[in-house]
Design a protein around this motif. Structure first.
Motif, PDB file in Angstrom:
ATOM      1  N   THR A  92       0.725   3.990  -2.782  1.00  0.00           N
ATOM      2  CA  THR A  92       0.467   5.380  -2.401  1.00  0.00           C
ATOM      3  C   THR A  92       1.563   6.298  -2.918  1.00  0.00           C
ATOM      4  O   THR A  92       1.282   7.398  -3.412  1.00  0.00           O
ATOM      5  N   ARG A  93       2.805   5.859  -2.809  1.00  0.00           N
ATOM      6  CA  ARG A  93       3.912   6.666  -3.332  1.00  0.00           C
ATOM      7  C   ARG A  93       3.770   6.861  -4.835  1.00  0.00           C
ATOM      8  O   ARG A  93       3.977   7.966  -5.349  1.00  0.00           O
ATOM      9  N   GLU A 119       1.014   6.710  -6.605  1.00  0.00           N
ATOM     10  CA  GLU A 119      -0.133   7.573  -6.863  1.00  0.00           C
ATOM     11  C   GLU A 119       0.209   9.034  -6.549  1.00  0.00           C
ATOM     12  O   GLU A 119      -0.159   9.936  -7.302  1.00  0.00           O
ATOM     13  N   THR A 120       0.938   9.235  -5.463  1.00  0.00           N
ATOM     14  CA  THR A 120       1.339  10.594  -5.091  1.00  0.00           C
ATOM     15  C   THR A 120       2.248  11.183  -6.159  1.00  0.00           C
ATOM     16  O   THR A 120       2.087  12.342  -6.558  1.00  0.00           O
ATOM     17  N   GLN A 140       0.825  -1.200   0.000  1.00  0.00           N
ATOM     18  CA  GLN A 140       0.000   0.000   0.000  1.00  0.00           C
ATOM     19  C   GLN A 140       0.864   1.257   0.000  1.00  0.00           C
ATOM     20  O   GLN A 140       0.531   2.240  -0.662  1.00  0.00           O
TER      21      GLN A 140
END
Length: 156
Positions: free
Chosen positions: A68-69, A71-72, A64
């Motif tokens: 998340t990284r 997506e960021t 995750q």
């Protein structure tokens, strides 16, 4: 008392003690020990399950975090692209606005030049008429000589 009888009596008492212990004391004691061993084994199994669940949870958390990284990073890149597009659009609009302002100013300047020339022609024509009046010492009729004055204006 005889030592042999004492030994035999002690052997019989010992045998009774062993039988009593084996019959009434040993089974509950063995059962308690077995239950304790089972509880320890269950605790160790639960600890192993918890370790494996923890490892699985850590793996999911890492996945995750990676997602998340990514997506960021993607969102930051999109925001940068949008910011660049907004800046470029603002620059383009500013250049268009500047060009419009310059063209409007040029048109206004051209109109002012035309108006100034017309005013200058009118003044020159009026001065020419005054000069001609003074030369001829008589008044020149502007209505009668309108054609002549118009030609004079265009020549100037």
């Amino acid at each position: 008392m005889n030592i042999n009888a004492t030994l035999i009596l002690q052997a019989i008492v010992f045998a009774i003690l062993v039988w009593f212990t084996m019959r009434f004391i040993w089974p509950p004691l063995a059962k308690a020990l077995d239950e304790r061993a089972q509880k320890i084994a269950d605790g160790l199994a639960a600890a192993d399950r918890a370790k494996s669940e923890l490892a699985t949870a850590n793996k999911r958390v890492e996945e995750q975090l990676v997602a998340t990284r990514e997506e960021t990073t993607k969102r930051i890149a999109d925001a940068d692209k949008r910011a660049l597009a907004i800046v470029e659009d603002a620059k383009r609009r500013a250049v268009e606005e500047a060009a419009k302002i310059v063209s409007d100013a040029k048109a206004e300047a051209d109109q002012q030049v035309v108006r100034a020339r017309e005013a200058l022609r009118e003044q020159v024509a009026a001065l020419a008429v005054k000069g001609a009046e003074q030369i001829l010492r008589r008044e020149v009729n502007a209505g009668v000589h309108a054609d002549l004055l118009t030609r004079l204006k265009t020549e100037l």
